[in-house]
Design a protein around this motif. Structure first.
Motif, PDB file in Angstrom:
ATOM      1  N   TYR A 130      -6.957 -15.621  -7.918  1.00  0.00           N
ATOM      2  CA  TYR A 130      -6.470 -14.437  -7.214  1.00  0.00           C
ATOM      3  C   TYR A 130      -5.147 -14.684  -6.506  1.00  0.00           C
ATOM      4  N   GLN A 131      -4.429 -13.588  -6.306  1.00  0.00           N
ATOM      5  CA  GLN A 131      -3.268 -13.547  -5.416  1.00  0.00           C
ATOM      6  C   GLN A 131      -3.482 -12.401  -4.431  1.00  0.00           C
ATOM      7  N   VAL A 132      -3.026 -12.603  -3.202  1.00  0.00           N
ATOM      8  CA  VAL A 132      -3.057 -11.537  -2.206  1.00  0.00           C
ATOM      9  C   VAL A 132      -1.641 -11.356  -1.675  1.00  0.00           C
ATOM     10  N   VAL A 133      -1.160 -10.130  -1.768  1.00  0.00           N
ATOM     11  CA  VAL A 133       0.175  -9.779  -1.297  1.00  0.00           C
ATOM     12  C   VAL A 133       0.034  -8.712  -0.215  1.00  0.00           C
ATOM     13  N   CYS A 134       0.854  -8.803   0.820  1.00  0.00           N
ATOM     14  CA  CYS A 134       0.831  -7.774   1.861  1.00  0.00           C
ATOM     15  C   CYS A 134       2.218  -7.156   2.003  1.00  0.00           C
ATOM     16  N   GLY A 135       2.259  -5.960   2.566  1.00  0.00           N
ATOM     17  CA  GLY A 135       3.528  -5.282   2.793  1.00  0.00           C
ATOM     18  C   GLY A 135       3.409  -4.325   3.955  1.00  0.00           C
ATOM     19  N   TYR A 136       4.536  -3.987   4.522  1.00  0.00           N
ATOM     20  CA  TYR A 136       4.549  -3.088   5.680  1.00  0.00           C
ATOM     21  C   TYR A 136       4.145  -1.669   5.306  1.00  0.00           C
ATOM     22  N   LEU A 137       3.361  -1.044   6.175  1.00  0.00           N
ATOM     23  CA  LEU A 137       3.096   0.380   6.128  1.00  0.00           C
ATOM     24  C   LEU A 137       3.862   1.027   7.284  1.00  0.00           C
ATOM     25  N   LYS A 138       3.669   2.321   7.505  1.00  0.00           N
ATOM     26  CA  LYS A 138       4.392   3.020   8.574  1.00  0.00           C
ATOM     27  C   LYS A 138       3.400   3.669   9.527  1.00  0.00           C
ATOM     28  N   TYR A 207      -5.364  -1.750  -0.668  1.00  0.00           N
ATOM     29  CA  TYR A 207      -5.955  -1.169   0.537  1.00  0.00           C
ATOM     30  C   TYR A 207      -4.828  -0.790   1.491  1.00  0.00           C
ATOM     31  N   CYS A 208      -4.673   0.509   1.758  1.00  0.00           N
ATOM     32  CA  CYS A 208      -3.579   0.992   2.610  1.00  0.00           C
ATOM     33  C   CYS A 208      -4.106   1.898   3.720  1.00  0.00           C
ATOM     34  N   THR A 209      -4.122   1.400   4.931  1.00  0.00           N
ATOM     35  CA  THR A 209      -4.479   2.162   6.130  1.00  0.00           C
ATOM     36  C   THR A 209      -4.101   1.304   7.332  1.00  0.00           C
ATOM     37  N   ASP A 210      -3.592   1.881   8.390  1.00  0.00           N
ATOM     38  CA  ASP A 210      -3.230   3.248   8.682  1.00  0.00           C
ATOM     39  C   ASP A 210      -1.741   3.426   8.390  1.00  0.00           C
ATOM     40  N   THR A 211      -1.393   4.619   7.885  1.00  0.00           N
ATOM     41  CA  THR A 211       0.001   4.857   7.532  1.00  0.00           C
ATOM     42  C   THR A 211       0.246   6.314   7.221  1.00  0.00           C
ATOM     43  N   VAL A 212       1.438   6.780   7.505  1.00  0.00           N
ATOM     44  CA  VAL A 212       1.925   8.024   6.948  1.00  0.00           C
ATOM     45  C   VAL A 212       2.495   7.681   5.567  1.00  0.00           C
ATOM     46  N   PHE A 213       2.800   8.689   4.749  1.00  0.00           N
ATOM     47  CA  PHE A 213       3.379   8.404   3.434  1.00  0.00           C
ATOM     48  C   PHE A 213       4.623   7.526   3.596  1.00  0.00           C
ATOM     49  N   CYS A 214       4.689   6.446   2.805  1.00  0.00           N
ATOM     50  CA  CYS A 214       5.849   5.555   2.874  1.00  0.00           C
ATOM     51  C   CYS A 214       6.021   4.826   1.551  1.00  0.00           C
ATOM     52  N   GLU A 215       7.245   4.392   1.288  1.00  0.00           N
ATOM     53  CA  GLU A 215       7.541   3.677   0.051  1.00  0.00           C
ATOM     54  C   GLU A 215       6.822   2.328   0.004  1.00  0.00           C
ATOM     55  N   GLY A 216       6.538   1.753   1.174  1.00  0.00           N
ATOM     56  CA  GLY A 216       5.811   0.483   1.194  1.00  0.00           C
ATOM     57  C   GLY A 216       4.443   0.603   0.548  1.00  0.00           C
ATOM     58  N   ALA A 217       3.755   1.718   0.808  1.00  0.00           N
ATOM     59  CA  ALA A 217       2.448   1.936   0.188  1.00  0.00           C
ATOM     60  C   ALA A 217       2.583   2.133  -1.316  1.00  0.00           C
ATOM     61  N   VAL A 218       3.598   2.852  -1.732  1.00  0.00           N
ATOM     62  CA  VAL A 218       3.830   3.079  -3.166  1.00  0.00           C
ATOM     63  C   VAL A 218       4.086   1.759  -3.877  1.00  0.00           C
ATOM     64  N   GLU A 219       4.883   0.907  -3.261  1.00  0.00           N
ATOM     65  CA  GLU A 219       5.196  -0.388  -3.869  1.00  0.00           C
ATOM     66  C   GLU A 219       3.949  -1.254  -4.005  1.00  0.00           C
ATOM     67  N   LEU A 220       3.138  -1.299  -2.949  1.00  0.00           N
ATOM     68  CA  LEU A 220       1.908  -2.088  -3.009  1.00  0.00           C
ATOM     69  C   LEU A 220       0.957  -1.579  -4.088  1.00  0.00           C
ATOM     70  N   ALA A 221       0.915  -0.267  -4.261  1.00  0.00           N
ATOM     71  CA  ALA A 221      -0.091   0.357  -5.128  1.00  0.00           C
ATOM     72  C   ALA A 221       0.308   0.429  -6.595  1.00  0.00           C
ATOM     73  N   GLN A 222       1.457  -0.132  -6.952  1.00  0.00           N
ATOM     74  CA  GLN A 222       1.925  -0.039  -8.329  1.00  0.00           C
ATOM     75  C   GLN A 222       0.851  -0.477  -9.318  1.00  0.00           C
ATOM     76  N   ASP A 223       0.485   0.437 -10.243  1.00  0.00           N
ATOM     77  CA  ASP A 223      -0.415   0.128 -11.361  1.00  0.00           C
ATOM     78  C   ASP A 223      -1.787  -0.371 -10.879  1.00  0.00           C
ATOM     79  N   ALA A 224      -2.203   0.033  -9.694  1.00  0.00           N
ATOM     80  CA  ALA A 224      -3.493  -0.426  -9.166  1.00  0.00           C
ATOM     81  C   ALA A 224      -4.645   0.193  -9.951  1.00  0.00           C
ATOM     82  N   ASP A 225      -5.685  -0.592 -10.177  1.00  0.00           N
ATOM     83  CA  ASP A 225      -6.897  -0.050 -10.791  1.00  0.00           C
ATOM     84  C   ASP A 225      -7.632   0.848  -9.800  1.00  0.00           C
ATOM     85  N   VAL A 226      -7.675   0.428  -8.554  1.00  0.00           N
ATOM     86  CA  VAL A 226      -8.248   1.240  -7.480  1.00  0.00           C
ATOM     87  C   VAL A 226      -7.341   1.140  -6.261  1.00  0.00           C
TER      88      VAL A 226
END
Length: 311
Positions: A130-138, A207-226
């Motif tokens: 496994y790999q785990v990557v994190c990124g900023y939300l808003k 897994y994205c919470t808590d956040t308003v819509f942001c590009e950081g969430a879109v980037e993390l979620a690229q091609d996610a199965d869930v």
């Protein structure tokens, strides 16, 4: 990979929904990775089929109470049960100080190693599977989303076929199982891919919470199965969502659509949408599906197997 929602309410618990927590179960290694740990999470474990003794990693998104107030109690119970070996905790700056203060003032002592990792955007964990990557939300405070990537696995190695080809057992088999090409002592070149079945494509969970819509969430979620994404508010309460830096159902759907995710599971719902009110949770689901049809609404103790995708 299997996820179980242990808390799907925002801010405060309700009679049917506890505050934020989600368990990712990895059956092949008898481990549970926990995402957020709101107050009462250990009680939710008792009401589920999950075992706290299997918790090996905890990922905290941010330091608001509905995401961390259950952490010290859960860790203490793991120690009292005497079955925890080591727990690694990942989260934003301040998490270590918070936990140390709780331990100091409550005179709590852990009987096993607990390691807190202060994270920054990027890869925060990797092993052979496994790999785990994190990124900023808003959000109103520093908040992170998490992306868990299961590495691809080669197909089943055909031992009988290898024997018929006269390939001697030993280290060569291990190389061939990984799909490598090897040269035998007699000069023959053998491609491992010809001795292995169809490879298994690794899954991606976000897994994205808590956040308003942001590009950081879109980037993390690229091609996610869930993609598990907060949907605190209805689209009709978008102004409130922007003020509080939370997402509406439509924002969650827009993230899933923009990221090319396979499935969206919404969570972290405001108690204001209880049955009998002018807007109820079914309305949030309808709003999201109008944008991203493959959307589901989480509830406490919902268990979902993340499916493998075909080649």
């Amino acid at each position: 990979m299997q996820i179980t929602f242990l808390g799907t309410s925002s801010g405060v618990p309700t009679r049917s929904r506890n505050v934020s927590s989600l368990a990712l179960r990895l059956p092949q290694r008898a481990e549970i990775w926990l995402f957020d740990c709101g107050e009462g999470t250990q009680h939710q474990f008792l009401r589920s089929d999950l075992k706290v003794s299997q918790i090996s990693r905890i990922f905290i998104t941010h330091l608001h109470g509905d995401h961390i107030f259950g952490l010290t109690g859960l860790l203490a119970s793991c120690g009292l049960a005497g079955n925890a070996k080591r727990i690694d905790i990942y989260g934003p700056a301040g998490l270590s100080d918070y936990l140390q203060a709780c331990v100091r003032y409550s005179q709590t002592h852990f009987s096993y190693p607990v390691k807190v990792h202060t994270i920054q955007p990027g890869m925060i964990f990797e092993d052979e599977e496994y790999q785990v990557v994190c990124g900023y939300l808003k959000h109103r405070v520093t908040a992170f989303g998490y992306r868990i990537i299961e590495k691809d696995k080669p197909g089943r190695f055909d031992v009988e076929k290898a024997k018929k080809l006269g390939i001697p057992p030993g280290p060569i088999y291990a190389q061939l199982k990984q799909g490598q090409t090897v040269t035998l002592a007699d000069g023959r070149t053998i491609r491992g891919t010809e001795l292995c079945g169809v490879p298994q494509i690794g899954r991606k969970f976000v897994y994205c919470t808590d956040t308003v819509f942001c590009e950081g969430a879109v980037e993390l979620a690229q091609d996610a199965d869930v993609l598990v994404h907060e949907a605190t508010f209805s689209h009709q309460d978008a102004e409130m969502a922007f003020q509080r830096l939370h997402s509406t159902s439509t924002m969650a759907a827009q993230v899933a659509l923009a990221a090319g995710a396979k499935q969206l599971m919404m969570t972290h719902f405001s108690p204001r949408y209880a049955p009998g009110n002018s807007i109820i949770l079914d309305d949030l689901l309808t709003e999201a599906r109008a944008i991203f049809p493959n959307t589901d609404m989480a509830y406490d103790f919902l268990t979902h197997e993340i499916p493998r995708r075909p080649l």
